[in-house]
Design an enzyme around this catalytic site. Structure first.
Site, PDB file in Angstrom:
ATOM      1  N   HIS A 103       0.589  -1.323   0.173  1.00  0.00           N
ATOM      2  CA  HIS A 103       0.017  -0.222  -0.068  1.00  0.00           C
ATOM      3  C   HIS A 103       0.788   1.086   0.362  1.00  0.00           C
ATOM      4  O   HIS A 103       1.053   1.804   0.364  1.00  0.00           O
ATOM      5  CB  HIS A 103      -0.772  -0.490   1.170  1.00  0.00           C
ATOM      6  CG  HIS A 103      -1.979   1.036   0.946  1.00  0.00           C
ATOM      7  ND1 HIS A 103      -3.282   0.450   1.982  1.00  0.00           N
ATOM      8  CD2 HIS A 103      -2.497   2.009   0.693  1.00  0.00           C
ATOM      9  CE1 HIS A 103      -4.069   1.577   1.421  1.00  0.00           C
ATOM     10  NE2 HIS A 103      -3.026   2.682   0.786  1.00  0.00           N
ATOM     11  N   HIS A 123       1.712   5.484  -1.906  1.00  0.00           N
ATOM     12  CA  HIS A 123       0.954   5.743  -2.876  1.00  0.00           C
ATOM     13  C   HIS A 123       2.063   6.612  -4.286  1.00  0.00           C
ATOM     14  O   HIS A 123       3.107   6.811  -2.923  1.00  0.00           O
ATOM     15  CB  HIS A 123       0.396   7.135  -2.008  1.00  0.00           C
ATOM     16  CG  HIS A 123      -1.157   6.147  -1.687  1.00  0.00           C
ATOM     17  ND1 HIS A 123      -2.150   6.389  -2.404  1.00  0.00           N
ATOM     18  CD2 HIS A 123      -1.237   6.375  -0.874  1.00  0.00           C
ATOM     19  CE1 HIS A 123      -3.428   6.238  -1.332  1.00  0.00           C
ATOM     20  NE2 HIS A 123      -2.322   6.270  -0.758  1.00  0.00           N
ATOM     21  N   ASP A 146      -8.586   2.896  -3.435  1.00  0.00           N
ATOM     22  CA  ASP A 146      -8.313   3.808  -2.796  1.00  0.00           C
ATOM     23  C   ASP A 146      -8.192   5.053  -2.341  1.00  0.00           C
ATOM     24  O   ASP A 146      -7.326   6.121  -3.346  1.00  0.00           O
ATOM     25  CB  ASP A 146      -6.654   3.169  -2.323  1.00  0.00           C
ATOM     26  CG  ASP A 146      -5.918   3.696  -0.897  1.00  0.00           C
ATOM     27  OD1 ASP A 146      -6.830   2.991  -0.440  1.00  0.00           O
ATOM     28  OD2 ASP A 146      -5.148   3.919  -1.192  1.00  0.00           O
ATOM     29  N   ASP A 156       1.203   2.874   3.586  1.00  0.00           N
ATOM     30  CA  ASP A 156       0.371   3.693   3.185  1.00  0.00           C
ATOM     31  C   ASP A 156       1.103   5.083   2.932  1.00  0.00           C
ATOM     32  O   ASP A 156       0.218   5.926   2.865  1.00  0.00           O
ATOM     33  CB  ASP A 156      -0.967   3.545   4.120  1.00  0.00           C
ATOM     34  CG  ASP A 156      -1.835   4.948   3.339  1.00  0.00           C
ATOM     35  OD1 ASP A 156      -2.342   5.319   2.295  1.00  0.00           O
ATOM     36  OD2 ASP A 156      -3.174   4.884   4.566  1.00  0.00           O
TER      37      ASP A 156
END
Lengths: 427, 323
Positions: free
Chosen positions: A63, A65, A155, A308
């Site tokens: 996970h 970004h 997400d 994350d």
């Protein structure tokens, strides 16, 4: 001539084979070719002395970004992949909430190609569940999988439409991929900025109740149970949520779940003072929730540790709390935090850490790696458990600095990161 | 004025982090300043040469005018910036606005902003004193102070008084400043309102939650009635304004039902016939206009103290003897 590397004399810890001992690991042509005692180095092998170090299957973060395309001022796929390598990760999964969103095969192929070009950690793209992340109709899942997508998710935006989630869980089974969801009932969140509780009341910030996450977790579990699909619940932060997942697993529901390092070590008290570097979604919760996430990580209710990693430019976080975006960077602090504050405090042992950061992420997302078994990809992380260091965001390889951990003293750090037999980062 | 360290610190962000001594010293300092506004020539040289910016990102009449009177009556030079027509609407960030003002060499900023924490955010980034004139749903400390001063004027020392805040506590910065200030000074504090408009964990702050306004009137010595913003009805927090008035409104009948003399405050602007009936607002229980008058004195006191004035010299400063 083949490309050989010998990792000599380290403590090899590979829970996938129940291995734990002082061993050598020989890598050749991108694969693990042997693990054993005193493997004689072929003359042409490059030897890395690992004595006193911990050798594990490469760490995988499902996970992150990476912001490319569209927000390259925060991060690029290249900078994110390097940041991952510096954090000891050999592979990362890129969330599709970019601009434009990754909702077609061309976009998936672009992310994969940029990842290969970076030459650092492997980058596995995720595709969107819905076209444009609008939560209305399914994106071309099969074509995206053909182009390299390893899972689907919207997400950042939960799938509020239960009917669409059912379709996604059914449809994705053809391709054997998980459907990852950010569990949050938006109608309960309203203008919420942080965890709902005494701190939010004192600060005059609107709260997000645990129930917003709990309801969505329960709904997703019910739909996975209904369809037989694989639901992957992202960044679980609530005590009820952990318990619901525990019970679902006991019933045999195909559910996997993440714990984020920050939900394992911080509570909503950290937000006091309107610290935007502690603003994230789901928010930092109460001490009881942190204890439950820790317990869930320990007993396997939560399968993976996932950062994350959410980079934001410094001037975006330099704002009044309600005006600042959610998220923190996490790739370069995860190993140190988990070793110091989770393993170090006896929540899990080292083998469980490797399970949650390597073996299980590989299993849950059906990725190569997560093991040092002969013939598997030569993705290896070498950790120095004794290294003491102080988090200095200015030194991050990520393009962004938004972390609440600046100045933290940590013990334990990645030393070498090896991807496909190539040393992509060393400390 | 003697330039010395302010007894309040650099800024006034909220009452939560002030001591009871600091709060009392503001109230005591306000006493001598009350009289300035009663003079024929309403001006003393206490803040002569000081530059103050009134930076209002949200509409305000009462608070902005009250600050401006306080500043002018103390002889400060003032500039007003409001969100419409300023660089704010052109997309400039709060940090940039602040830095630009600072570059023009100012002494204080009085700021109202729609985001909780905005005042503290500004205070941490500029060397000038920042006075919070309301930040989102967080605090409105000068309103809390003027409420305390008004209650003290009419009911004596705050300690031991029972004060109930009635209405939309969830969205109210006035409520939070009142709760923090009243508790510090030893009052018993309660809140009463629709449960949809009471924040989670409010009791943990040390306040009592009263379900019905009739019980609140019976319990309290003082009612502080909050404005119900019309958006709340559209947000679905209450079914209708009429129902709100029926169930939660402070009416003459409800006040007359108890034997004692309950003091009624309202921070304004009032929605007559919604949270408060006209015969209460205009009646003998009401001290609403006294609040407004005290607002100027309290703000003078805050300005004086943040500029380094000492509470015990306020009387002399006012006479021009310590300027």
């Amino acid at each position: 001539m083949s490309d050989k590397t010998l990792l000599k004399g380290g403590r090899v810890l590979d829970p996938s084979q129940k291995l734990d001992g002082t061993l050598d690991v020989l890598l050749a042509d991108g694969l693990v070719v042997g693990v054993g005692k005193d493997l004689g180095a072929a003359e042409d092998a490059r030897v890395i002395d690992c004595s006193g170090l911990l050798v594990t299957p490469g760490l995988i973060d499902v996970h992150v970004h990476l912001r490319e395309p569209g927000q390259e001022h925060k991060e690029t796929i290249a900078s994110g992949a390097r940041s991952a390598a510096a954090g000891g990760f050999t592979a990362i999964c890129a969330m599709p909430n970019t601009d434009p969103a990754i909702d077609d095969p061309a976009a998936v192929a672009f992310v994969a190609a940029q990842g290969r070009r970076a030459g650092a950690a492997r980058v596995y793209p995720l595709g969107c569940i819905s076209v444009g992340r609008l939560g209305e109709r399914l994106a071309p899942v099969g074509e995206m999988v053909d182009a390299g997508a390893v899972a689907i998710t919207d997400d950042g935006s939960p799938i509020m439409n239960s009917g669409l989630m059912r379709l996604a869980l059914e449809y994705a089974q053809t391709f054997g991929i998980p459907v990852a969801d950010h569990p949050e009932d938006l109608s309960l969140v309203m203008e919420g900025q942080m965890n709902e509780g005494l701190v939010s009341t004192r600060l005059g910030l609107r709260g997000k109740p645990n129930a917003a996450e709990d309801i969505h977790i329960i709904r997703d579990i019910l739909l996975a149970e209904l369809t037989g699909g694989h639901i992957h619940l992202q960044h679980v932060s609530t005590r009820f949520g952990v318990d619901a997942i525990r019970q679902a697993k006991a019933r045999g529901v195909h559910v996997t779940a993440e714990a984020s390092p920050h939900h394992l070590v911080l509570t909503d008290e950290v937000v006091d003072g309107y610290r935007t570097e502690a603003k994230m979604n789901p928010p930092l919760r109460s001490a009881a929730d942190v204890a439950a996430v820790r317990a869930g990580l320990a007993d396997g209710s939560l399968d993976t540790i996932a950062t994350d990693h959410a980079p934001h430019h410094y001037d975006e976080k330099e704002a009044a709390f309600a005006d600042a975006p959610n998220g923190i960077v996490g790739l370069e602090t995860a190993v140190g935090l988990i070793l110091t504050r989770v393993v170090g405090e006896g929540v899990i042992d080292l083998a469980t850490m490797v399970e949650r950061m390597s073996c299980q992420p590989a299993r849950a997302f059906r990725l190569p790696g997560g093991t040092l078994r002969e013939g598997s990809v030569a993705d290896v992380t070498v950790l120095d458990l004794g290294a003491e260091w102080i988090v200095d965001s200015a030194a991050f390889l990520s393009k962004s600095r938004n972390t609440p951990f600046d100045g933290w003293k940590l013990k334990g750090a990645p030393r070498y990161t090896i991807v496909g037999g190539a040393l992509v980062w060393e400390r | 004025m003697n330039e010395s360290v302010s007894p309040l610190g650099k800024d006034l962000i909220g009452l939560e982090h002030l001591s009871s001594e600091q709060i009392l010293s503001i109230l005591d300092t306000a006493e001598p300043f009350k009289e300035i506004s009663e003079r024929r020539i309403k001006k003393v040289p206490v803040l002569r040469g000081k530059t103050i910016v009134n930076l209002f990102f949200e509409a305000s009449t009462r608070t902005r005018v009250s600050f401006e009177f306080a500043e002018k009556r103390l002889s400060a030079d003032t500039v007003n910036i409001s969100s419409s027509g300023s660089s704010v609407v052109k997309g400039e960030t709060l940090v940039d606005t602040a830095r630009n003002l600072e570059a023009m060499r100012i002494d204080m900023v009085v700021m109202r902003h729609g985001s909780s924490g905005a005042a503290r955010f500004l205070a941490e980034r500029i060397p000038s004193s920042v006075i919070n004139a309301g930040d989102g749903q967080h605090e409105h400390p000068t309103q809390g102070l003027l409420d305390l001063l008004t209650i003290r004027d009419h009911r004596g020392p705050i300690a031991g008084l029972k004060v109930c805040i009635v209405g939309d506590v969830l969205h109210s910065r006035v409520a939070r400043s009142n709760i923090f200030g009243l508790l510090k000074l030893g009052a018993e504090v309660a809140v009463c309102g629709p449960p949809t408009l009471l924040p989670v964990g409010i009791a943990e702050l040390g306040v009592k939650v009263i379900a019905r306004v009739e019980e609140a009137v019976e319990w309290a010595d003082v009612l502080n009635v909050l404005r119900l913003q019309l958006e709340r009805m559209h947000g679905g927090y209450v079914p209708s304004l009429r129902e709100y008035n029926r169930i939660w409104g402070v009416s003459r009948a409800r006040l007359d039902a108890v034997k004692k003399d309950v003091l009624v405050l309202h921070p304004g602007p009032m929605n007559r016939g919604v949270e408060i009936d006209s015969d209460v607002a205009d009646g003998p229980h009401s001290v609403i206009l006294n609040q407004v008058t005290n607002g100027v004195a309290v703000r003078m006191a805050v300005l004086y103290l943040l500029a380094g004035g000492q509470p015990e010299r306020a009387e002399a400063a006012k006479q021009g003897g310590d300027s």
